[in-house]
Structures are given as structure tokens and as C-alpha cells.
Design a protein around this motif. Sequence first.
Motif, PDB file in Angstrom:
ATOM      1  N   ARG A  41     -13.436  29.191 -49.279  1.00 13.46           N
ATOM      2  CA  ARG A  41     -14.318  30.116 -48.565  1.00 13.46           C
ATOM      3  C   ARG A  41     -13.525  31.281 -47.975  1.00 13.46           C
ATOM      4  O   ARG A  41     -13.918  32.442 -48.089  1.00 13.46           O
ATOM      5  N   LEU A  42     -12.384  30.967 -47.375  1.00 11.15           N
ATOM      6  CA  LEU A  42     -11.531  32.007 -46.788  1.00 11.15           C
ATOM      7  C   LEU A  42     -10.976  32.936 -47.866  1.00 11.15           C
ATOM      8  O   LEU A  42     -10.994  34.159 -47.714  1.00 11.15           O
ATOM      9  N   SER A  43     -10.503  32.359 -48.962  1.00 10.97           N
ATOM     10  CA  SER A  43      -9.958  33.171 -50.055  1.00 10.97           C
ATOM     11  C   SER A  43     -11.005  34.115 -50.618  1.00 10.97           C
ATOM     12  O   SER A  43     -10.736  35.295 -50.852  1.00 10.97           O
ATOM     13  N   LEU A  44     -12.212  33.607 -50.852  1.00 10.68           N
ATOM     14  CA  LEU A  44     -13.291  34.453 -51.373  1.00 10.68           C
ATOM     15  C   LEU A  44     -13.650  35.565 -50.393  1.00 10.68           C
ATOM     16  O   LEU A  44     -13.897  36.705 -50.796  1.00 10.68           O
ATOM     17  N   ALA A  45     -13.682  35.245 -49.124  1.00 13.15           N
ATOM     18  CA  ALA A  45     -14.025  36.254 -48.115  1.00 13.15           C
ATOM     19  C   ALA A  45     -12.978  37.359 -48.070  1.00 13.15           C
ATOM     20  O   ALA A  45     -13.310  38.550 -48.058  1.00 13.15           O
ATOM     21  N   VAL A  46     -11.700  36.969 -48.074  1.00 11.77           N
ATOM     22  CA  VAL A  46     -10.618  37.963 -48.013  1.00 11.77           C
ATOM     23  C   VAL A  46     -10.583  38.791 -49.291  1.00 11.77           C
ATOM     24  O   VAL A  46     -10.525  40.029 -49.244  1.00 11.77           O
ATOM     25  N   LEU A  47     -10.626  38.124 -50.438  1.00  9.60           N
ATOM     26  CA  LEU A  47     -10.598  38.855 -51.706  1.00  9.60           C
ATOM     27  C   LEU A  47     -11.816  39.757 -51.861  1.00  9.60           C
ATOM     28  O   LEU A  47     -11.710  40.876 -52.356  1.00  9.60           O
ATOM     29  N   GLY A  48     -12.974  39.262 -51.445  1.00  9.61           N
ATOM     30  CA  GLY A  48     -14.190  40.066 -51.539  1.00  9.61           C
ATOM     31  C   GLY A  48     -14.119  41.312 -50.689  1.00  9.61           C
ATOM     32  O   GLY A  48     -14.477  42.406 -51.133  1.00  9.61           O
ATOM     33  N   SER A  49     -13.628  41.176 -49.464  1.00  8.23           N
ATOM     34  CA  SER A  49     -13.538  42.355 -48.598  1.00  8.23           C
ATOM     35  C   SER A  49     -12.438  43.300 -49.052  1.00  8.23           C
ATOM     36  O   SER A  49     -12.564  44.518 -48.947  1.00  8.23           O
ATOM     37  N   PHE A  50     -11.355  42.746 -49.612  1.00 13.20           N
ATOM     38  CA  PHE A  50     -10.269  43.594 -50.097  1.00 13.20           C
ATOM     39  C   PHE A  50     -10.679  44.348 -51.357  1.00 13.20           C
ATOM     40  O   PHE A  50     -10.445  45.549 -51.486  1.00 13.20           O
ATOM     41  N   ALA A  51     -11.319  43.646 -52.290  1.00 10.10           N
ATOM     42  CA  ALA A  51     -11.672  44.253 -53.577  1.00 10.10           C
ATOM     43  C   ALA A  51     -12.939  45.093 -53.514  1.00 10.10           C
ATOM     44  O   ALA A  51     -13.059  46.093 -54.207  1.00 10.10           O
ATOM     45  N   PHE A  52     -13.906  44.676 -52.692  1.00 14.12           N
ATOM     46  CA  PHE A  52     -15.215  45.321 -52.707  1.00 14.12           C
ATOM     47  C   PHE A  52     -15.642  45.868 -51.356  1.00 14.12           C
ATOM     48  O   PHE A  52     -16.819  46.076 -51.107  1.00 14.12           O
ATOM     49  N   GLY A  53     -14.725  46.052 -50.450  1.00  9.34           N
ATOM     50  CA  GLY A  53     -15.080  46.587 -49.138  1.00  9.34           C
ATOM     51  C   GLY A  53     -15.687  45.519 -48.262  1.00  9.34           C
ATOM     52  O   GLY A  53     -15.096  44.486 -48.035  1.00  9.34           O
ATOM     53  N   ALA A  54     -16.885  45.747 -47.810  1.00 10.04           N
ATOM     54  CA  ALA A  54     -17.538  44.840 -46.865  1.00 10.04           C
ATOM     55  C   ALA A  54     -18.373  43.773 -47.548  1.00 10.04           C
ATOM     56  O   ALA A  54     -19.233  43.169 -46.929  1.00 10.04           O
ATOM     57  N   ALA A  55     -18.156  43.513 -48.811  1.00 17.09           N
ATOM     58  CA  ALA A  55     -18.954  42.527 -49.545  1.00 17.09           C
ATOM     59  C   ALA A  55     -18.787  41.136 -48.945  1.00 17.09           C
ATOM     60  O   ALA A  55     -17.695  40.733 -48.577  1.00 17.09           O
ATOM     61  N   ASP A  56     -19.893  40.423 -48.849  1.00 18.59           N
ATOM     62  CA  ASP A  56     -19.877  39.044 -48.368  1.00 18.59           C
ATOM     63  C   ASP A  56     -20.453  38.179 -49.474  1.00 18.59           C
ATOM     64  O   ASP A  56     -21.599  38.345 -49.863  1.00 18.59           O
ATOM     65  N   PHE A  57     -19.653  37.279 -49.993  1.00 19.99           N
ATOM     66  CA  PHE A  57     -20.100  36.426 -51.085  1.00 19.99           C
ATOM     67  C   PHE A  57     -20.797  35.163 -50.600  1.00 19.99           C
ATOM     68  O   PHE A  57     -20.982  34.233 -51.358  1.00 19.99           O
ATOM     69  N   GLY A  58     -21.172  35.115 -49.352  1.00 15.87           N
ATOM     70  CA  GLY A  58     -21.866  33.957 -48.826  1.00 15.87           C
ATOM     71  C   GLY A  58     -20.975  33.042 -48.026  1.00 15.87           C
ATOM     72  O   GLY A  58     -21.426  32.381 -47.120  1.00 15.87           O
ATOM     73  N   GLY A  59     -19.690  32.986 -48.338  1.00 13.64           N
ATOM     74  CA  GLY A  59     -18.782  32.092 -47.655  1.00 13.64           C
ATOM     75  C   GLY A  59     -18.410  32.552 -46.264  1.00 13.64           C
ATOM     76  O   GLY A  59     -18.274  31.765 -45.349  1.00 13.64           O
ATOM     77  N   ALA A  60     -18.255  33.846 -46.080  1.00 17.22           N
ATOM     78  CA  ALA A  60     -17.810  34.361 -44.791  1.00 17.22           C
ATOM     79  C   ALA A  60     -18.877  34.222 -43.723  1.00 17.22           C
ATOM     80  O   ALA A  60     -18.580  34.065 -42.549  1.00 17.22           O
ATOM     81  N   ALA A  61     -20.125  34.284 -44.125  1.00 16.57           N
ATOM     82  CA  ALA A  61     -21.213  34.216 -43.162  1.00 16.57           C
ATOM     83  C   ALA A  61     -21.459  32.799 -42.670  1.00 16.57           C
ATOM     84  O   ALA A  61     -22.156  32.591 -41.694  1.00 16.57           O
ATOM     85  N   GLY A  62     -20.902  31.816 -43.370  1.00 14.37           N
ATOM     86  CA  GLY A  62     -21.099  30.432 -42.962  1.00 14.37           C
ATOM     87  C   GLY A  62     -22.512  29.948 -43.238  1.00 14.37           C
ATOM     88  O   GLY A  62     -23.007  29.057 -42.579  1.00 14.37           O
ATOM     89  N   VAL A  63     -23.163  30.521 -44.245  1.00 11.79           N
ATOM     90  CA  VAL A  63     -24.531  30.142 -44.580  1.00 11.79           C
ATOM     91  C   VAL A  63     -24.508  28.757 -45.176  1.00 11.79           C
ATOM     92  O   VAL A  63     -23.709  28.458 -46.056  1.00 11.79           O
ATOM     93  N   GLU A  64     -25.372  27.916 -44.700  1.00 10.12           N
ATOM     94  CA  GLU A  64     -25.419  26.547 -45.183  1.00 10.12           C
ATOM     95  C   GLU A  64     -26.702  26.320 -45.978  1.00 10.12           C
ATOM     96  O   GLU A  64     -27.661  27.045 -45.857  1.00 10.12           O
TER      97      GLU A  64
END
Length: 103
Positions: A41-64
Motif C-alpha cells: 500500500r505504501l509503495s503504491l501510494a509513493v509511486l503513484g504520487s511520484f509518477a502521476f502527481g496527486a493520484a491515489d490508487f485506493g491504498g493511500a486513502a485507507g479505503v476498506e
Amino acid sequence: DDVLAPSVQRHVSAMCQRWETEAAKLGGDRPKVDFAAEALRLSLAVLGSFAFGAADFGGAAGVEGAGAQPLEEAFGCVLHRMTTFGRNPLLFATRMLPTAENR
């Protein structure tokens, strides 16, 4: 470095806040943490924000909930398959055989 470090710090802080919130719900006890899932979840959040700006792939928001994190689940599946084939390269060659794992 100037771009990546603040992103990592922000996402690590969000992860720690999730853990602290969960600990508060448990009355101060340490929550059980699935480290592999949290690292993904952390890796996806960091890579997503680094590669795509403010993109949230669902993991960073903690959506269950079921289907709440499709990209996280897809990466988990891909990593599982890569790990399985990495441990036993013959599995790649036999992946089309009708075994219990291939069904």
C-alpha cells in the motif's frame, strides 16, 4: 530527492496515523499489522504520487471493503505469481497443465 522525500514522508505519516487510529480503537493496544499489505500500500501510494502527481490508487486513502483497492489487489496477485515462478521456474513451463493451482 527534493520531490521524492516529501512524498515518502507524507505517505509514511499517513500510514502511521492509520495505525495510531486503529490503536486508539483498541484502547491503546498495538494493532495487528499485515506488513506485506502495508508495504505494498505504501509503495503504491509513493509511486503513484511520484509518477502521476496527486493520484491515489485506493491504498493511500485507507479505503476498506471488497473491491475498494483494485490496483492494490492486482499488484498483490502479480507479485504472488512472480514470487511463485521465481522460486520454481518449472512452474512457468507447466502453468497450462490442469493442476489445482492453475484452476
